[in-house]
Design an enzyme around this catalytic site. Structure first.
Site, mmCIF file in Angstrom:
data_model
loop_
_atom_site.group_PDB
_atom_site.id
_atom_site.type_symbol
_atom_site.label_atom_id
_atom_site.label_comp_id
_atom_site.label_asym_id
_atom_site.label_seq_id
_atom_site.Cartn_x
_atom_site.Cartn_y
_atom_site.Cartn_z
ATOM 1 N N GLY A 368 0.826 -1.205 0.000
ATOM 2 C CA GLY A 368 0.000 0.000 0.000
ATOM 3 C C GLY A 368 0.859 1.253 0.000
ATOM 4 O O GLY A 368 2.063 1.215 0.277
ATOM 5 N N TRP A 369 0.231 2.372 -0.326
ATOM 6 C CA TRP A 369 0.959 3.642 -0.457
ATOM 7 C C TRP A 369 1.680 4.028 0.835
ATOM 8 O O TRP A 369 2.830 4.446 0.822
ATOM 9 C CB TRP A 369 -0.014 4.742 -0.870
ATOM 10 C CG TRP A 369 0.626 6.086 -1.024
ATOM 11 C CD1 TRP A 369 0.710 7.080 -0.100
ATOM 12 C CD2 TRP A 369 1.312 6.576 -2.183
ATOM 13 N NE1 TRP A 369 1.392 8.156 -0.595
ATOM 14 C CE2 TRP A 369 1.772 7.885 -1.872
ATOM 15 C CE3 TRP A 369 1.576 6.053 -3.439
ATOM 16 C CZ2 TRP A 369 2.475 8.660 -2.798
ATOM 17 C CZ3 TRP A 369 2.283 6.829 -4.355
ATOM 18 C CH2 TRP A 369 2.716 8.111 -4.022
ATOM 19 N N ASN A 370 1.016 3.880 1.980
ATOM 20 C CA ASN A 370 1.601 4.303 3.247
ATOM 21 C C ASN A 370 2.632 3.328 3.797
ATOM 22 O O ASN A 370 3.344 3.650 4.754
ATOM 23 C CB ASN A 370 0.492 4.505 4.288
ATOM 24 C CG ASN A 370 -0.414 5.669 3.960
ATOM 25 O OD1 ASN A 370 0.023 6.649 3.356
ATOM 26 N ND2 ASN A 370 -1.670 5.560 4.331
ATOM 27 N N GLU A 410 4.514 0.159 -3.763
ATOM 28 C CA GLU A 410 4.395 1.420 -4.487
ATOM 29 C C GLU A 410 5.604 2.321 -4.244
ATOM 30 O O GLU A 410 5.570 3.146 -3.327
ATOM 31 C CB GLU A 410 3.094 2.112 -4.075
ATOM 32 C CG GLU A 410 1.854 1.261 -4.349
ATOM 33 C CD GLU A 410 0.545 1.972 -4.010
ATOM 34 O OE1 GLU A 410 0.512 3.225 -4.065
ATOM 35 O OE2 GLU A 410 -0.433 1.291 -3.708
ATOM 36 N N TYR A 411 6.663 2.207 -5.096
ATOM 37 C CA TYR A 411 6.858 1.326 -6.244
ATOM 38 C C TYR A 411 8.320 0.918 -6.277
ATOM 39 O O TYR A 411 9.170 1.660 -5.742
ATOM 40 C CB TYR A 411 6.515 2.028 -7.559
ATOM 41 C CG TYR A 411 5.121 2.620 -7.586
ATOM 42 C CD1 TYR A 411 4.012 1.813 -7.883
ATOM 43 C CD2 TYR A 411 4.903 3.954 -7.294
ATOM 44 C CE1 TYR A 411 2.732 2.349 -7.907
ATOM 45 C CE2 TYR A 411 3.623 4.487 -7.307
ATOM 46 C CZ TYR A 411 2.548 3.684 -7.618
ATOM 47 O OH TYR A 411 1.286 4.216 -7.609
ATOM 48 N N MET A 472 -3.834 0.432 -11.390
ATOM 49 C CA MET A 472 -4.444 1.458 -10.538
ATOM 50 C C MET A 472 -4.778 2.689 -11.381
ATOM 51 O O MET A 472 -4.160 3.753 -11.258
ATOM 52 C CB MET A 472 -3.509 1.788 -9.375
ATOM 53 C CG MET A 472 -3.332 0.627 -8.412
ATOM 54 S SD MET A 472 -2.380 1.024 -6.937
ATOM 55 C CE MET A 472 -0.718 1.013 -7.623
ATOM 56 N N THR A 473 -5.773 2.511 -12.246
ATOM 57 C CA THR A 473 -6.142 3.553 -13.195
ATOM 58 C C THR A 473 -7.078 4.577 -12.549
ATOM 59 O O THR A 473 -8.243 4.722 -12.917
ATOM 60 C CB THR A 473 -6.791 2.927 -14.441
ATOM 61 O OG1 THR A 473 -7.738 1.927 -14.017
ATOM 62 C CG2 THR A 473 -5.749 2.278 -15.320
ATOM 63 N N ASP A 475 -6.621 8.262 -9.550
ATOM 64 C CA ASP A 475 -5.695 9.246 -8.953
ATOM 65 C C ASP A 475 -4.764 9.856 -9.997
ATOM 66 O O ASP A 475 -3.599 10.143 -9.720
ATOM 67 C CB ASP A 475 -4.867 8.606 -7.828
ATOM 68 C CG ASP A 475 -5.693 8.321 -6.590
ATOM 69 O OD1 ASP A 475 -6.828 8.840 -6.515
ATOM 70 O OD2 ASP A 475 -5.232 7.576 -5.709
#
Length: 617
Positions: A368-370, A410-411, A472-473, A475
Site C-alpha cells: 500500500g501507499w503508506n 508502491e513502487y 491502478m487507473t 488518482d
C-alpha cells in the site's frame, strides 16, 4: 564526464517554458545514449517546488540546458536542486562568463562542495543553445558533498580552530579560551564621514502614493520591493495560463497552467476527444471466453469509520465479486505481518464468505501507499532473503486459507527505492510464481497508471509470472494539482490500457482495470470557473463526512452532496461526471461512466468495496 552519465541511475532534466517542445524528446534520446541504465525524468522549472519529489532522488541534474538562452537560477531553485540530489550527486548548468564568479559563489553558498568547468567533450549538452550564448558562457559541474541534509559529525575538541593546530596542553589540563584586547575591534573606526551624515528622508519615496498604490523606491533596502515582488509572483501563479507550447507532448512536458494537464499526448493542432465507441483503437474489449472478473478490495480501516460510514465484512455481498482482496498486510522482515489487531479475526470472517459463494477467491494484499519501500527493499536484497519470504508468505497464506497474494509495492525503483529493486522485484515475482502455481495459489501485482512510472519500476517480463495485473487507473490528478482534473478520465485510462497491451505477455485476460469508487475533491480558485481544468488553490479541498480525508470523498458521500443540491455535470471529452457547489468541486465515477469504461476498455475490473457500498446509498 562519461563516467558520471554511465554510473547515474536517475537523472532529472529541468527545463524552462521557452524550450521548443520538439527538442525535449530528442534531448532525452541523446542523454539516454550516454546513460543507458538511467531513469530520466523531466520537470518544468516553474513546477519544481510544487512537484514534491522525494529528497535525494537523483544522481544527476541537468539544469536549463535544453533552451536556447540561459535559464535564470535563484537561491530557491538551487536549494531545491540540492535537496533533490543524493549525496555525491552532480549538477550541470551553463554559466555566463560575466556572471561566473557570483554564480559559482551562489552554488557553494547553497551547499555544493566543488564546482569545476567541463571540457569540450560536453558540448553535446548545449547543442540547442544559440551560438552567441555558447560563446558567452561555459558548462560547469558542481557536486553535492558525501553527506545529506541533517547529517552531523563530532567536533575535534583537541584542535585550536583559530590556528588549525593541535593543542600542546596535556590530556588532563583544561584550557579556557579568552579574548585579548588586541582581538577587539573599535566599531567606530569602521564608520567613515558619509556614514555619519544624517540621511535626507525626503528623497526616499517608499510607501503608499497619494492614489493609494504601494510603491518602492529605486534603491529600496527596507524590504518593500521584495514584498511587492513576492505579491506579484503569487498573483501570477493564481492567474493560471498556459504558455509552454508543449501541451501535445504529455504531462511531463506541460507547464503548471496547461489546460491539457491530465490528457494523453496528441498531435499538434489536434483536438483531444473520445471517438465513437465502436472505434477499435479506442475500445479494447476482452472476449467473452475470458469470463467476467470483478476484483473487490476490502480495506481493514473501513471498519473504524464513524456512524453510517462504518463498513464491516458483514456488509459485503459476496455474490458481487469474483475475487475479494483483503488490504493490507505488511512486510515484516522476510515474512508477512498484520497491520491491525483485528486482522486475524477479520481473516476468518472474510474467508467465511466463501460459504455463501463457493466460487469466490479471497486474496491478501501486502504493502500500500503508506507502507513505503523500505521493508520491500530490505526483503528483496538477496536471493536468500527473497526465498525466505517466498516460504514464509506461502505458510502465512495457507495458515489462514487465502487463495493468493497481491503485491502492492508502491513502487520498485521509486519513492526512495534504489534502481536495482526494479530487477529484484522481477526475481521476487519469478520465485513466488514457482512456489505458488504448483500449489494453486494466485499471484497478482498492483501497478501505477502512469506509463512512464510503470516502465521505470517494472521489467517487461513480470507479466509472464503473474496471474493478474491490477492497474491502478485512478488518482491521475488530485488536490496536489493547481487545476481541477478528474480522478479517472476515460481518456487517460485508455492510454494506460493501450500501453500495457504492448507489454510482453500482458495479454488482455491478465489486465484488471482499476475503478476508484470515490472522487477527488478540489477547492476552486474562482467559483464561477467550475469546469474540468479550472484553476484551484492546490490545497484545503473538502473532506468527506465519514472518510475524513482532505481531497477525498467516497461515492456515497458524493451521492449525499448531490442530494443536498450540488450541480452535476458530464464531460463529453473524458466521459465522466463531476459536481460542484461554490468553491467545492469533485470529479468521480458513477454507474454510467463505469459501465462505459467496462464496455469500452475491458470486462474485468477492480474497486474498493468500502467506498461504494453503504446500506443507505
Amino acid at each position: 564526464m562519461d563516467d558520471i552519465f554511465a554510473s547515474a541511475k536517475s537523472i532529472l532534466v529541468v527545463w524552462a517554458p521557452d524550450v521548443n517542445p520538439e527538442n525535449l524528446p530528442m534531448f532525452q534520446e541523446k542523454i539516454q545514449t550516454k546513460a543507458k541504465q538511467a531513469r530520466i525524468a523531466f520537470e518544468n522549472v516553474e513546477m519544481l517546488s510544487e512537484s514534491q519529489r522525494l529528497s535525494s532522488s537523483f544522481d544527476l541534474i541537468l539544469f536549463g540546458l535544453v533552451s536556447k538562452r540561459d535559464t535564470q537560477i535563484t537561491i530557491d531553485i538551487l536549494n531545491e536542486l540540492f535537496r533533490l540530489l543524493g549525496p555525491m550527486g552532480y549538477l550541470i548548468s551553463h554559466v555566463e562568463h560575466t556572471k561566473q564568479s557570483q554564480t559559482i559563489d551562489l552554488f557553494k553558498m547553497c551547499g555544493f562542495s566543488s564546482c569545476n568547468p567541463l571540457d569540450a567533450n560536453s558540448s553535446f549538452l548545449i547543442e540547442n543553445k544559440d551560438d552567441n550564448v555558447k560563446k558567452l558562457g561555459s558548462l560547469w559541474l558542481c557536486q553535492k558533498p558525501s553527506f545529506d541534509i541533517g547529517y552531523s559529525v563530532p567536533l575535534r575538541s583537541t584542535t585550536d580552530t583559530r590556528m588549525g593546530q593541535t593543542s600542546s596542553s596535556t590530556a588532563g589540563e583544561k584550557k579556557t579560551w579568552t579574548m585579548e584586547d588586541d582581538d577587539l575591534i573599535d566599531t567606530d573606526e569602521l564608520l567613515d564621514e558619509n556614514d555619519r551624515k544624517k540621511p535626507d528622508v525626503k528623497k526616499y519615496d517608499c510607501g503608499t502614493t497619494s492614489t493609494g498604490v504601494r510603491k518602492a523606491c529605486k534603491n529600496c533596502t527596507c524590504g518593500l520591493a521584495q514584498e511587492l515582488e513576492q505579491e506579484e509572483h503569487t498573483t501570477a501563479k493564481e492567474t493560471v495560463k498556459s504558455s509552454c507550447g508543449s501541451c501535445y507532448l504529455g504531462d511531463a512536458f506541460r507547464c503548471a497552467g496547461c489546460p491539457s494537464r491530465g490528457l494523453p499526448p496528441f498531435k499538434p493542432g489536434e483536438r483531444v476527444t473520445v471517438p465513437n465507441m465502436s472505434d477499435p483503437l479506442v475500445c479494447t474489449v476482452i472476449p467473452d471466453s475470458y469470463g467476467k472478473r470483478v476484483m473487490c478490495y476490502y480495506t481493514n480501516w473501513s471498519g473504524y469509520r464513524p456512524s453510517d460510514g462504518r463498513f464491516s465484512i458483514q456488509d459485503i455481498d459476496p455474490s458481487l465479486c469474483t475475487h475479494i482482496i483483503y488490504s493490507f498486510a505488511s512486510v515484516r522482515g522476510n515474512d508477512l505481518g498484520t497491520t491491525e489487531g483485528s486482522d486475524p479475526e477479520n481473516y476468518k470472517q472474510i474467508l467465511a464468505l466463501k460459504e455463501k459463494n463457493p466460487d469466490l477467491k479471497v486474496m491478501l494484499a501486502v504493502g500500500g501507499w503508506n507502507h513505503g519501500s523500505g521493508p520491500f527493499t530490505q526483503m528483496v536484497a538477496t536471493e536468500k532473503s527473497r526465498q525466505e519470504f517466498v516460504e514464509n508468505s506461502y505458510n502465512f497464506l495457507k495458515k489462514y486459507g487465502f487463495d493468493g497474494l497481491d503485491l502492492d509495492w508502491e513502487y520498485p525503483a521509486d519513492r526512495g527505492s534504489p534502481y536495482d529493486d526494479r530487477h529484484r522485484f522481477t526475481q521476487l515475482v519469478e520465485q513466488l510464481s514457482e512456489k505458488y502455481k504448483p500449489e494453486g495459489l494466485l499471484l497478482s501485482a498492483a501497478t501505477p497508471a502512469s506509463p512512464s512510472r510503470y516502465d521505470g519500476s517494472y521489467e517487461p517480463e513480470i507479466c509472464k509470472h503473474l496471474d493478474f495485473i491490477n492497474m491502478m487507473t485512478y488518482d491521475y490528478t488530485g488536490q496536489w494539482e493547481r487545476t481541477a482534473g478528474h480522478n479517472s478520465p476515460l481518456t487517460s485510462q485508455k492510454e494506460t490500457v493501450q500501453h500495457m497491451l504492448k507489454k510482453q505477455d500482458c495479454t488482455p485476460d491478465k489486465l484488471n482495470l482499476g475503478m476508484g469508487a470515490y472522487g477527488r475533491t478540489h477547492q476552486l480558485a474562482d467559483p464561477s470557473a467550475n469546469g474540468i481544468g479550472s484553476p484551484t488553490v492546490g490545497s484545503g479541498a473538502m473532506a468527506g463526512a465519514y472518510t475524513g480525508e482532505s481531497g477525498f470523498m467516497s461515492y456515497y458521500e458524493v451521492c449525499q452532496k448531490l442530494k443536498e443540491g450540488w450541480t452535476k455535470e458530464w464531460s463529453n471529452q473524458h466521459q465522466v461526471p463531476y459536481a460542484y457547489s461554490g468553491s467545492n468541486w469533485v470529479g468521480y465515477d458513477d454507474t454510467e461512466s463505469i459501465a462505459l469504461k467496462v464496455r469500452c476498455l475491458c470486462v474485468v475490473f477492480s474497486c474498493d468495496l468500502s467506498s461504494v457500498l453503504l446500506g443507505h446509498s
